[in-house]
Structure formats: C-alpha cells, structure tokens
Design a protein around this motif. Structure first.
Motif, PDB file in Angstrom:
ATOM      1  N   SER A 168       0.867  -1.178   0.000  1.00 31.96           N
ATOM      2  CA  SER A 168       0.000   0.000   0.000  1.00 31.96           C
ATOM      3  C   SER A 168       0.904   1.227   0.000  1.00 31.96           C
ATOM      4  CB  SER A 168      -0.895  -0.012   1.231  1.00 31.96           C
ATOM      5  OG  SER A 168      -0.104   0.064   2.389  1.00 31.96           O
ATOM      6  N   ARG A 256     -11.708 -12.259  -5.202  1.00 28.31           N
ATOM      7  CA  ARG A 256     -10.973 -11.049  -4.848  1.00 28.31           C
ATOM      8  C   ARG A 256     -11.157 -10.844  -3.345  1.00 28.31           C
ATOM      9  NH1 ARG A 256      -9.234  -7.319  -8.388  1.00 28.31           N
ATOM     10  NH2 ARG A 256      -9.794  -5.587  -7.028  1.00 28.31           N
ATOM     11  N   LYS A 258     -10.081  -9.336   0.432  1.00 26.36           N
ATOM     12  CA  LYS A 258      -9.477  -8.157   1.031  1.00 26.36           C
ATOM     13  C   LYS A 258      -8.919  -8.505   2.401  1.00 26.36           C
ATOM     14  CE  LYS A 258     -12.650  -4.860  -1.145  1.00 26.36           C
ATOM     15  NZ  LYS A 258     -11.736  -4.097  -1.980  1.00 26.36           N
ATOM     16  N   THR A 259      -7.761  -7.960   2.712  1.00 24.21           N
ATOM     17  CA  THR A 259      -7.177  -8.242   4.026  1.00 24.21           C
ATOM     18  C   THR A 259      -7.895  -7.485   5.135  1.00 24.21           C
ATOM     19  OG1 THR A 259      -5.595  -6.442   3.803  1.00 24.21           O
ATOM     20  CG2 THR A 259      -4.886  -8.632   3.059  1.00 24.21           C
ATOM     21  N   SER A 300      -6.962  -1.417   3.145  1.00 22.56           N
ATOM     22  CA  SER A 300      -7.044  -2.853   2.905  1.00 22.56           C
ATOM     23  C   SER A 300      -6.314  -3.202   1.613  1.00 22.56           C
ATOM     24  CB  SER A 300      -8.517  -3.240   2.803  1.00 22.56           C
ATOM     25  OG  SER A 300      -8.648  -4.593   2.479  1.00 22.56           O
ATOM     26  N   THR A 302      -6.124  -5.764  -1.589  1.00 21.53           N
ATOM     27  CA  THR A 302      -6.932  -6.737  -2.329  1.00 21.53           C
ATOM     28  C   THR A 302      -6.013  -7.756  -2.965  1.00 21.53           C
ATOM     29  OG1 THR A 302      -8.583  -5.051  -2.782  1.00 21.53           O
ATOM     30  CG2 THR A 302      -8.645  -7.036  -4.147  1.00 21.53           C
TER      31      THR A 302
END
Lengths: 623, 249
Positions: A168, A256, A258-259, A300, A302
């Motif tokens: 990120s 897909r 997301k964390t 988050s 992905t």
C-alpha cells in the motif's frame, strides 16, 4: 399417608445403594455441524464430543472424500461427579467442500470399555458458489497494545527491508513524522498459498500508548511470524524508528479477497513552544510537550485468489514446496518384533495440515501409527517446517514382503502444477521364532559347561494371565507401622536390657567395693566399743568381729569361717605367711577360750583388742 | 406385619441386582482381549485403569511393558519392566524380558569364566520387594533380638549357629529395604522414553550441550526445576532434559 419407621429405613438404604448408579454418567458421542447448508467456497465446522471415555479414547472418522480439512483443534475437560471421574474430549474440524451436492458426514463412532458408540450420519447440502454468501468462522486476531515509547536516537542498526511490489502506498514526499504501512509480498495467489503480510509503523518522534488493530483476515488463515521487530531507517534524511509485524496468510477461498484495514491509535506529541518545524530543537526543547490522540489507518489490500486446478484423488490440500523421505529402522526381524517406519515431510507452506494416505496393512504386519509430530519454523520468509509420521509395524507372520510406497501430492504455485512425492518401497524379511528362550551356547565345552557363556533370551515372554493381575503387593499404612515397630522396637529393647544389666553389675560391684573398704573401720569400731572386762560375754563378740571382718573384706558369704578356712582364704588372697599364721593362731586361741573353758587364760581386754587391730592393719597393708 | 417387612428387606438385600459398575475382572478381560487383537493402546489403558483402582503388582506393569514393546516404544517398555521388577524381583519372565531389551540396546559378548559363573548363580532368587523386605526384617529382628534378650536375661551366651544365620537374613532384608525404598536422599532412576533426548546446559530449550541420550537409556534424576530435570546417564553424561522425555521408574 404415614410411612412406618422400618419402611423409611428401607427406602433410605435402597436410595443410597442406587445413588452412585444414578449419578454415574453413561459414555456418549455427539457429532454436529454448525450449519447443514454451505456454499461452495465456504466452510462448516464439524464438532465431535466424546464423554466418559479415557485419555486414549479417539473417534473413528470415516473418509471425508467430499470435504477438505482446512482447520482443526481439540480439547479435554474432566468432571468429577459422585467420586467418579469423567473425561470429555472434543474435536473441531473446519471443512471446505470440494463440490456441490448433498453429502453425508459419518457415522462417527468410538469404543469405550468394550462398547461401541456412534453418532450420525449428518447430511450437509453444498450449494454452488453463485447461490449464497460464503461464511467464515476463523478466530479474529487480537488487538495488540504497542509499547509506550519507541527507541529514539542513534546507535540502532538499520535493516534493509525486502522490496514488496504490491505494498500500500507510503506517503510520497515530505513524509509525516508518524505513519503506518501494510503490504503483502504478492497480489495474486492460489487458495492455500502462503502470503506474507507485513505491517510497519514509522515514527520519528516519541509516541504514547499506541494501540494496534490488525485486520480480522476473515477470508484467510493467519499465522503470526514475528510479534514485533524494531529497527531504524533513514528516509529522506530523517531517521525513523520502525515497529514491524509480519504474518503468514493462507487464503481459504477463491475470489478477490481483502485483508482489511489496519489501524493504530497513539498519542502523538504536539509542540507548545517555538521552533515547531525544527524537530531537533523540539526534542530537547525546554517547553512542555503535550500529546493528542491520533488514529493512523493503512488501507485494505486486495488479493486475487485463484482456484486450484482439478486435483488428483489423493491430494490433501498441501500448497507450497515440499520434500518427502522415509526411513525404516531395520529390514530383518522375527515375528512379534516391532520396527519403526518414519516418513518426514519437509518444506515451506501449510505443513500443519499435511496428512498421509492410510498406511496399507498386509498379512505380514500390523500398523500402529503414533501422533504426527510437527516442527514449525517461523521466519521473516514465512512458515516452513517438517512433519514426522511414525508408524510401529509389528511382524505378524514370516515371509518376504515390502513396505509399500506412500504418495503425497502438493500444489506448487510457482509452476502451477501438482507435484507428486513418493516414498520408496522397502523390502522387509520376517523370520519365524516368536517369543521364547533358547540358550546361546557359543563355544561351550562339555567339561567346562558350568563356566560357559550365560544365556540371553531371544524373545519376549507372553503376558501374565488375568488371574494374576488382581492383587496388590504393597502394604497398607497400619501394616507398615507394625513392621517398623518390630524392626526398631525389638533391637532397642535389647539395647535397653544390655544397659540395665551393666548398670546393675556396676551397682553390685560398687556395693562390694564399699563393703570391702568399710570392713576394717567397722571391725575397729566394734573392737573399740567392746567391753572385754567380762570375758565370757566379750569372747563370742570378738570372734564374730574378726570373722565378719574377714568375710566382708574378702567377700565371702557366711560368717562362720573355721581357722582352716581362714588360713586357706588368706593364702588365696596372697596375704603374707606370717600374718596368715598369726590370724589362724588367734582364731584357734579364741575358739579354745570360748569352747575349751579356759577363760582364765584370756589376756587383758585392752591388750587383746590392740593386738587384733594391729593384726588387721597388717592384713590391710599386706593386701 | 413386622415379620413381613423383615422378609421383604431380606429379599431386597440378597437378591442379586445388576450392577452399574464394571468389575476389575471385566477390565482385566478387556485388556487381555485388546492385547490379543493387537490393540495395544487400549490394552494399556485397561491395565492402567486397574492400577488406578489400586491393584499394584508386578504383573500389571509387566503386561503394560509388553504392550509398549509391541508398539515399538523401547523406553516405555523398559521403564515398565523395571517398575515390575521392583514389585516382583523374583519373576523370571520380567528378568528375561529386561535382559532381552538390554541385549537389543547394548549388545555385548556374554560373560565367561569365573565372572560368568558368578553371574550364573541365581542371586536374584534372594531378592525381595519393599514389602517383603519389611516383613523379613521385622520377623528376623523379632526372632534374633528376642533370642538375644532371652539369653542375656538368663546370663548365658548366645549360640553363634543361631545368631549368625538370623543376622545374615536380617542383613539381606535391610539391604533390600534400603535398595527398594524410595528414600528422599536417594536420586530416583528414570528411563528415556523419546527416540532422542538432547541434553541441555541450562533448563531452557535453546541451550544444547551436543550430547544426546537414546530411547531406553537409564538415568538418575538429580534435580527438578519446573518442567526440566537435571539428569546423569550411566556413561557420565549430565545435563537438563524436559520432564516429558523421561519416565521415572
């Protein structure tokens, strides 16, 4: 209705007799799932609870061909009711369906004290993926409080961080004093593939009471690799202290995913004086610092998770890179002997979930697997380790046979292929013989037979029969006390008798000593008191005094000593001969005066008394 | 009326009711059946249950040792055979099984000559377990010292051909009592029950000494500290081990 007294007693007795039976719980097995309908890509939890078994009780679970086991846990609890101990064991399995349809799980059974208990089967409906929302039941990571302050200043060792292409974005220019980042080492992965998730907090100032909230990772199985790692870096000319957390994530479904967001809430300092932008001065500023609470958020990430391609039948869910080896402790044995066959699976990936196919039994040996041992290594590069499967093989009949090869499949994400691992088939030779004993008679000589080699048994003896098991070889407390009393008490009594007898002998000897030492004084005092003016009265007394002196002095029992006896006594006591003769002469004279009627010839009392005393003194001196 | 009540309760008392509990005989039977069907773990569980009830004898430990041997756990087998030997030292089956295991673990050429002759004498037939040693010591002490007291009171000397044998029996009993008793000052013996036990320098998992002890090795426990034990092997190797890797005899 009034109940009479005998009936009351009877009811009470029957009730007491029945009470333990009522209180005792019967063994049971309970199998349930948390949902009967699940969507492809989702999971369900299978719970098995066994009550009343022993520590070694386990369930017999049939092949779950339509489900993959993606998680498992177990637990024990012990209850004591009415003096009876009851063990409750639970197993939980997280199952992921392989295909849509309606399937049965079970029946699942167990054996307790010779009885079989079973539960199920349970019917589960698996819907296609487009017909519902997936549901996850993974545990949430705990919010972790951060230490009150981070290391400041120089002296730390900066570390080079691995580059993560899919991180990120960190702040671009003029980075803030405090910020956080969350990144993963890959943005695409397969289901079950290991993904490294790294969270970092950068701070160039002292922060207070930092509270970290990692994401819940609801679509992943997460495993903490390092709880916290601290180091420093220089970024754009500014030194930052970094606190880093790293986890391994294993996606549980395709899509897909997301964390989730990561947040940190901390007290950051606010300048209350001048030179707000000169941080060097700020740190050593005499102005008082204030802190305000601020929340930092990392967005988050992905990750595109791909489904695994169609798997071979024996595939058990391993994803990563692994190797397999096997080892047999010996290949030649006798019937009844046991060998160990060990299979080690080693590698990087989700090794905890590794299973081997059932070991095929043959007529040549029986197989007893023990609980696999897992050694997990966690590092910054992820989870690796090895899992050891240990089988005890007991040779049942003689012959030539072989340990069959075992096959394990794993999915290699790098090549996107299933890789097959095989152990080698191992030949084994079992000879007859079994339990029993025969002499080892190497080099025995008939003449020297008694000096020949001692024998070594060549097999185990059979077990003891039932009748010889039900007794105890240990003494109870009171019995032991009695025996210890005899062991210690009787010797003490013997010692006591010894001491008593010696004391008594000593007392007697002492009394005799006293008697001997007083003999002369007593005789002298007696002679002093004697009135020899009356010869007829004095003579017997005089004789008695002398004879009493002799018997006390020489410890002779009885005072009636004749002159002959006195002569013999003085001779034995080695008195001088002259004294012996004089004493005997004196006694004979006294006897003749006493019994011979020659009182007229008695010498004067004083002379006689002095003569006798002189004689006694000489006896004392002579001895 | 009272007579009928008495008759009723007499019937209740003497009528056999079906019991709820499993009898020790049934447990023993289950253990035997499990062993014969090669379900050794369940057999061990059954025999262990008999021990938990209170039946303490060498035969139970012997059977458990046999089952562990069948499972390939040499250390546990040896440990239980040694436990059985302490309770039943004159049982030839236990001795033979221990000899067999020792020969597997440490094969050595058999003793010959005078030494072999000495070891062929069945000295073990004089062995006593703790309870037997206690009884023998008590009885012998009572007879021997009672005889000595009687002779002393009579002011006569004791006859040597009476006192000497009694004294020897008492000496044997006392030595067995000292050997078999679990005295606080005597370090207990234990057996390694894992395939390889790595000795530690300090009671912490990371501090290795480089020495290992193999399954079935006999050690003495010198000290206890939490989950660790300071042990010494017969060959003189010393170090700390986790408590779960040893089984005390």
């Amino acid at each position: 209705m009034r109940i009479s007294y005998p009936w009351k007693i009877g009811i009470l007795l029957v009730g007491l007799w029945l009470w333990p039976g009522i209180g005792m719980a019967q063994p049971s097995i309970d199998v349930r799932v948390d949902r009967n309908t699940v969507v492809m890509g989702g999971t369900l939890k299978l719970s098995i609870t066994i009550r009343g078994g022993s520590a070694l009780t386990t369930p017999e679970i049939p092949e779950l061909g339509n489900f993959d086991v993606v998680g498992r846990s177990s637990g024990n609890s012990i209850e004591i009711m009415n003096g009876e101990m009851s063990v409750t064991k639970t197993w939980e399995f997280v199952l992921s369906p392989r295909k849509a349809g309606t399937f049965d799980i079970g029946p699942i059974s167990t054996h307790i004290e010779g009885q079989t208990y079973s539960s199920g089967p349970l019917s589960v409906q698996v819907l296609p993926a487009d017909q519902g929302q997936p549901y996850q039941t993974f545990p949430q990571p705990r919010a972790q409080p951060m230490p009150p302050s981070f290391p400041q200043g120089g002296g730390g060792r900066g570390r080079t961080l691995p580059s993560y292409p899919f991180a990120s974005p960190a702040p671009q220019q003029s980075r803030p004093l405090t910020f956080i980042t969350a990144e993963t080492d890959k943005q695409e992965a397969y289901v079950g593939e290991q993904i490294l998730f790294t969270f970092r907090m950068y701070t160039a100032v002292n922060v207070q009471a930092a509270q970290l909230n990692l994401p819940d990772f609801k679509d992943f199985i997460s495993e903490e690799l390092i709880t916290e790692r601290k180091y420093e870096v220089n970024l754009e000319g500014r030194r930052y202290a970094i606190n880093e957390w790293r986890l391994a994530l294993f996606p549980t479904q395709a899509g897909r995913l997301k964390t989730g967001k990561s947040t940190v809430t901390a007290g950051v300092p606010v300048s209350t004086g001048q030179n707000r932008f000169n941080y060097q001065v700020f740190r050593s500023s005499p102005f008082r610092q204030q802190y305000v609470s601020k929340t930092f958020t990392a967005p988050s990430i992905t990750i595109q998770v791909k489904k695994l391609p169609p798997a071979p039948k024996a595939y058990s869910g391993l994803v990563g890179k692994f190797s397999l080896k096997s080892q047999l402790s010996q290949d030649q044995l006798a019937t009844g002997d046991t060998v160990n066959y060990k299979v080690t699976l080693k590698g990087r990936g989700n090794i905890q979930e590794a299973t081997l196919p059932p070991f095929p039994e043959t007529e040549f040996f029986k197989v007893y697997p023990s609980k696999p041992e897992v050694e997990i290594k966690k590092s910054l590069q992820g989870i690796s380790g090895e899992k050891l499967f240990d089988y005890a093989l007991v040779a049942a009949r003689p012959g030539a046979t072989q340990i069959p090869a075992l096959t394990v499949y794993y999915f290699d994400p790098e090549s996107s292929k299933y890789i097959k691992l095989d152990t080698k088939a191992m030949a084994m030779s079992i000879r007859g013989g079994g339990p029993g004993e025969k002499l080892v008679t190497a080099g025995i000589n008939e003449r020297k037979g008694i000096l020949a080699a001692s024998k070594v048994p060549t097999g185990m003896k059979p077990i003891q029969p039932i009748g010889s098991l039900l007794f105890t070889q240990r003494l109870s407390g009171p019995e032991s006390l009695i025996y210890w009393f005899l062991i210690l008490g009787v010797p003490l009594a013997w010692i006591g008798v010894q001491i008593w007898q010696r004391g008594r002998a000593h007392a007697i000897a002492t009394a005799d000593d006293r008697k001997q030492s007083r003999a002369f004084r007593k005789a002298k005092a007696g002679l002093g008191r004697l009135d020899l003016s009356d010869g007829a009265k004095a003579l017997p007394i005089l004789t008695d005094i002398i004879r009493e002196y002799l018997s006390s002095r020489f410890l002779v029992r009885g005072g009636a000593l004749t002159p002959g006896e006195v002569e013999k006594l003085l001779y034995e006591k080695k008195a001088p001969a002259e004294i012996n003769r004089r004493m005997v002469y004196l006694l004979e004279q006294l006897d003749s005066w006493k019994y011979g009627g020659e009182l007229g010839k008695l010498p004067s009392g004083k002379n006689l008394s002095q003569e006798i005393i002189e004689l006694l003194k000489e006896i004392e001196k002579g001895l | 009326m009272r007579l009928s009540i008495l008759i009723f309760w007499a019937l209740v008392a003497f009528t056999p009711f079906q019991g709820w509990a499993v009898t020790p005989g049934e447990i023993a039977k289950v253990g035997q059946q499990k062993y014969e069907s090669a379900d050794y773990l369940q057999a061990i569980a059954s025999w262990q249950e008999l021990k938990d009830i209170g039946f303490l004898n060498g035969n139970l430990d012997y059977n458990i040792g046999e089952a562990f041997w069948r499972l390939g756990k040499v250390g546990e087998a040896r440990r239980y055979f040694l436990k059985a030997l302490s309770l039943d030292p004159r049982n030839p089956a236990i001795r033979d099984n221990l000899l067999f295991i020792e020969d597997k673990l440490n094969p050595k050429p058999p003793d010959t000559g005078i030494k072999g002759l000495f070891f062929r004498v069945p000295w073990w037939k004089l062995s006593l377990n703790y309870s037997e040693a206690l009884k023998v010591c008590a009885l012998t002490a009572f007879i021997l010292f009672g005889y000595l007291i009687w002779r002393r009171l009579k002011l006569r000397k004791a006859k040597w051909w009476i006192t000497l044998p009694l004294a020897l029996i008492l000496l044997n009993g006392v030595s067995q009592l000292v050997y078999r008793g679990q005295w606080a000052w005597v370090p207990p013996r234990a057996v390694i029950v894992v395939p390889q036990a790595k000795l530690l320098k300090v009671p912490a998992p990371e501090a290795l000494t480089g020495n290992t002890l193999s399954d079935g090795a006999i050690i003495t426990v010198k000290k206890r500290q939490g989950d660790f034990r300071l042990v010494k092997s017969a060959s003189g190797k010393e170090g700390w081990l986790e408590a779960q890797s040893i089984g005390e005899i």
